[in-house]
Design a protein around this motif. Structure first.
Motif, PDB file in Angstrom:
ATOM      1  N   SER A 176       0.844  -1.208   0.000  1.00 20.58           N
ATOM      2  CA  SER A 176       0.000   0.000   0.000  1.00 20.58           C
ATOM      3  C   SER A 176       0.880   1.260   0.000  1.00 20.58           C
ATOM      4  O   SER A 176       0.561   2.253  -0.660  1.00 20.58           O
ATOM      5  CB  SER A 176      -0.955  -0.007   1.190  1.00 20.58           C
ATOM      6  N   GLN A 177       2.005   1.213   0.721  1.00 22.17           N
ATOM      7  CA  GLN A 177       2.922   2.356   0.718  1.00 22.17           C
ATOM      8  C   GLN A 177       3.533   2.553  -0.665  1.00 22.17           C
ATOM      9  O   GLN A 177       3.704   3.687  -1.121  1.00 22.17           O
ATOM     10  CB  GLN A 177       4.029   2.156   1.763  1.00 22.17           C
ATOM     11  N   VAL A 178       3.851   1.443  -1.338  1.00 24.13           N
ATOM     12  CA  VAL A 178       4.402   1.546  -2.688  1.00 24.13           C
ATOM     13  C   VAL A 178       3.377   2.193  -3.617  1.00 24.13           C
ATOM     14  O   VAL A 178       3.723   3.063  -4.430  1.00 24.13           O
ATOM     15  CB  VAL A 178       4.828   0.145  -3.209  1.00 24.13           C
ATOM     16  N   GLU A 179       2.111   1.786  -3.489  1.00 26.94           N
ATOM     17  CA  GLU A 179       1.058   2.372  -4.329  1.00 26.94           C
ATOM     18  C   GLU A 179       0.918   3.869  -4.050  1.00 26.94           C
ATOM     19  O   GLU A 179       0.765   4.674  -4.969  1.00 26.94           O
ATOM     20  CB  GLU A 179      -0.276   1.653  -4.100  1.00 26.94           C
ATOM     21  N   GLU A 180       0.971   4.252  -2.756  1.00 25.92           N
ATOM     22  CA  GLU A 180       0.897   5.671  -2.406  1.00 25.92           C
ATOM     23  C   GLU A 180       2.067   6.440  -2.996  1.00 25.92           C
ATOM     24  O   GLU A 180       1.898   7.546  -3.534  1.00 25.92           O
ATOM     25  CB  GLU A 180       0.884   5.846  -0.884  1.00 25.92           C
ATOM     26  N   LEU A 181       3.264   5.845  -2.917  1.00 26.47           N
ATOM     27  CA  LEU A 181       4.454   6.509  -3.460  1.00 26.47           C
ATOM     28  C   LEU A 181       4.373   6.614  -4.986  1.00 26.47           C
ATOM     29  O   LEU A 181       4.809   7.626  -5.562  1.00 26.47           O
ATOM     30  CB  LEU A 181       5.720   5.766  -3.036  1.00 26.47           C
ATOM     31  N   LYS A 182       3.831   5.606  -5.625  1.00 19.16           N
ATOM     32  CA  LYS A 182       3.656   5.679  -7.084  1.00 19.16           C
ATOM     33  C   LYS A 182       2.690   6.804  -7.439  1.00 19.16           C
ATOM     34  O   LYS A 182       2.921   7.562  -8.394  1.00 19.16           O
ATOM     35  CB  LYS A 182       3.114   4.351  -7.629  1.00 19.16           C
ATOM     36  N   ALA A 183       1.599   6.893  -6.668  1.00 15.25           N
ATOM     37  CA  ALA A 183       0.638   7.969  -6.926  1.00 15.25           C
ATOM     38  C   ALA A 183       1.304   9.336  -6.709  1.00 15.25           C
ATOM     39  O   ALA A 183       1.135  10.267  -7.514  1.00 15.25           O
ATOM     40  CB  ALA A 183      -0.581   7.808  -6.022  1.00 15.25           C
ATOM     41  N   ALA A 184       2.049   9.469  -5.610  1.00 17.50           N
ATOM     42  CA  ALA A 184       2.746  10.727  -5.326  1.00 17.50           C
ATOM     43  C   ALA A 184       3.770  11.006  -6.423  1.00 17.50           C
ATOM     44  O   ALA A 184       3.939  12.158  -6.858  1.00 17.50           O
ATOM     45  CB  ALA A 184       3.424  10.657  -3.960  1.00 17.50           C
ATOM     46  N   ASN A 185       4.453   9.956  -6.890  1.00 18.80           N
ATOM     47  CA  ASN A 185       5.429  10.102  -7.951  1.00 18.80           C
ATOM     48  C   ASN A 185       4.757  10.579  -9.234  1.00 18.80           C
ATOM     49  O   ASN A 185       5.277  11.444  -9.940  1.00 18.80           O
ATOM     50  CB  ASN A 185       6.150   8.760  -8.180  1.00 18.80           C
ATOM     51  N   GLY A 186       3.581  10.024  -9.541  1.00 19.23           N
ATOM     52  CA  GLY A 186       2.835  10.465 -10.726  1.00 19.23           C
ATOM     53  C   GLY A 186       2.447  11.928 -10.611  1.00 19.23           C
ATOM     54  O   GLY A 186       2.565  12.691 -11.574  1.00 19.23           O
ATOM     55  N   LYS A 187       1.979  12.314  -9.416  1.00 19.16           N
ATOM     56  CA  LYS A 187       1.573  13.716  -9.196  1.00 19.16           C
ATOM     57  C   LYS A 187       2.778  14.635  -9.349  1.00 19.16           C
ATOM     58  O   LYS A 187       2.702  15.666 -10.022  1.00 19.16           O
ATOM     59  CB  LYS A 187       0.960  13.847  -7.802  1.00 19.16           C
ATOM     60  N   LEU A 188       3.902  14.222  -8.741  1.00 14.88           N
ATOM     61  CA  LEU A 188       5.108  15.040  -8.837  1.00 14.88           C
ATOM     62  C   LEU A 188       5.622  15.090 -10.276  1.00 14.88           C
ATOM     63  O   LEU A 188       6.111  16.134 -10.728  1.00 14.88           O
ATOM     64  CB  LEU A 188       6.193  14.504  -7.903  1.00 14.88           C
ATOM     65  N   SER A 189       5.487  14.005 -11.007  1.00 10.70           N
ATOM     66  CA  SER A 189       5.914  13.992 -12.412  1.00 10.70           C
ATOM     67  C   SER A 189       5.081  14.973 -13.221  1.00 10.70           C
ATOM     68  O   SER A 189       5.619  15.700 -14.075  1.00 10.70           O
ATOM     69  CB  SER A 189       5.784  12.588 -13.001  1.00 10.70           C
ATOM     70  N   ARG A 190       3.780  15.021 -12.950  1.00  5.54           N
ATOM     71  CA  ARG A 190       2.918  15.977 -13.650  1.00  5.54           C
ATOM     72  C   ARG A 190       3.318  17.416 -13.292  1.00  5.54           C
ATOM     73  O   ARG A 190       3.375  18.297 -14.153  1.00  5.54           O
ATOM     74  CB  ARG A 190       1.449  15.722 -13.307  1.00  5.54           C
ATOM     75  N   GLU A 191       3.623  17.647 -12.005  1.00  3.41           N
ATOM     76  CA  GLU A 191       4.031  18.984 -11.576  1.00  3.41           C
ATOM     77  C   GLU A 191       5.350  19.376 -12.235  1.00  3.41           C
ATOM     78  O   GLU A 191       5.522  20.531 -12.673  1.00  3.41           O
ATOM     79  CB  GLU A 191       4.148  19.051 -10.056  1.00  3.41           C
ATOM     80  N   VAL A 192       6.277  18.421 -12.292  1.00  3.58           N
ATOM     81  CA  VAL A 192       7.575  18.708 -12.925  1.00  3.58           C
ATOM     82  C   VAL A 192       7.361  19.034 -14.390  1.00  3.58           C
ATOM     83  O   VAL A 192       7.967  19.970 -14.949  1.00  3.58           O
ATOM     84  CB  VAL A 192       8.547  17.511 -12.741  1.00  3.58           C
ATOM     85  N   ALA A 193       6.503  18.260 -15.063  1.00  4.17           N
ATOM     86  CA  ALA A 193       6.225  18.524 -16.484  1.00  4.17           C
ATOM     87  C   ALA A 193       5.611  19.912 -16.654  1.00  4.17           C
ATOM     88  O   ALA A 193       5.971  20.657 -17.582  1.00  4.17           O
ATOM     89  CB  ALA A 193       5.298  17.448 -17.040  1.00  4.17           C
ATOM     90  N   LYS A 194       4.694  20.298 -15.765  1.00  2.00           N
ATOM     91  CA  LYS A 194       4.062  21.632 -15.832  1.00  2.00           C
ATOM     92  C   LYS A 194       5.105  22.722 -15.599  1.00  2.00           C
ATOM     93  O   LYS A 194       5.133  23.733 -16.308  1.00  2.00           O
ATOM     94  CB  LYS A 194       2.937  21.731 -14.811  1.00  2.00           C
ATOM     95  N   LEU A 195       5.982  22.480 -14.588  1.00  2.00           N
ATOM     96  CA  LEU A 195       7.020  23.473 -14.306  1.00  2.00           C
ATOM     97  C   LEU A 195       8.007  23.584 -15.471  1.00  2.00           C
ATOM     98  O   LEU A 195       8.461  24.701 -15.800  1.00  2.00           O
ATOM     99  CB  LEU A 195       7.754  23.128 -13.015  1.00  2.00           C
ATOM    100  N   ASP A 196       8.326  22.412 -16.111  1.00  2.00           N
ATOM    101  CA  ASP A 196       9.208  22.473 -17.294  1.00  2.00           C
ATOM    102  C   ASP A 196       8.551  23.303 -18.401  1.00  2.00           C
ATOM    103  O   ASP A 196       9.211  24.127 -19.049  1.00  2.00           O
ATOM    104  CB  ASP A 196       9.504  21.052 -17.824  1.00  2.00           C
ATOM    105  N   ALA A 197       7.255  23.078 -18.594  1.00  2.00           N
ATOM    106  CA  ALA A 197       6.528  23.839 -19.630  1.00  2.00           C
ATOM    107  C   ALA A 197       6.506  25.321 -19.261  1.00  2.00           C
ATOM    108  O   ALA A 197       6.718  26.197 -20.128  1.00  2.00           O
ATOM    109  CB  ALA A 197       5.114  23.298 -19.780  1.00  2.00           C
TER     110      ALA A 197
END
Length: 186
Positions: free
Chosen positions: A141-162
């Motif tokens: 369950s922690q891995v799933e939470e971290l994957k979700a957080a990682n996905g959210k952070l990846s989207r934020e990084v992509a937005k910040l790159d843009a």
């Protein structure tokens, strides 16, 4: 009927003689003694085969020789049973059964003790494995939470790159405009 009687007699004779021979003849010299008795036996068989005796006479002689051999053997058995003074056969069987019963009781106690150890091992191992499964579920369950957080952070990084590229483009455009205005001013 005669054949069945003969087979019955052989079935009784050979095991009885085998037991008697093993009791009477020591094992160290058994082969030598047996071979010494086979020589006269073979001599009698060859002489009977080569002689012109009638078949009925041969069978009568054979029956007489077997009876002659059986009488001393029977007397020897009776004398050995009376002279031994030991336990009778049935008593030996009862003692053997009693010893087997005692051994089976000891084996049952040993088996019970080993089963108890095995059961304890299985129970403790089961508890450990169940705890590990719970730990594994928690970690999953922690891995799933971290994957979700990682996905959210990846989207934020992509937005910040843009946003950074857009900012870079705006700055470059602003610098060009300022340079043109500066050139026009000068």
């Amino acid at each position: 009927a005669a054949f069945l009687t003969f087979e019955f007699c052989c079935g009784v004779y050979f095991p009885s003689v085998g037991v008697l021979k093993s009791d009477v003849v020591p094992e160290q010299v058994r082969g030598t003694v047996y071979n010494m008795y086979r020589v006269p036996l073979n001599a009698i068989v060859v002489s009977l085969l080569l002689s012109k005796i009638a078949m009925a006479t041969v069978f009568k002689l054979n029956a007489l020789l077997l009876l002659g051999a059986f009488a001393p053997a029977g007397a020897s058995v009776v004398a050995s049973v009376g002279a031994e003074g030991g336990d009778r056969t049935i008593t030996q069987v009862v003692k053997l059964l009693q010893s087997l019963l005692d051994k089976s009781k000891v084996d049952a106690d040993t088996d019970r003790e080993l089963y108890g150890k095995y059961k304890c091992y299985c129970d403790s191992t089961k508890k450990e494995k169940e705890a590990e499964i719970v730990d594994t579920d928690l970690l999953m369950s922690q891995v799933e939470e971290l994957k979700a957080a990682n996905g959210k952070l990846s989207r934020e990084v992509a937005k910040l790159d843009a946003d950074m590229k857009e900012n870079e483009a705006s700055r470059t455009q602003a610098e060009e405009i300022r340079k043109k205005e500066n050139d026009a001013y000068l």
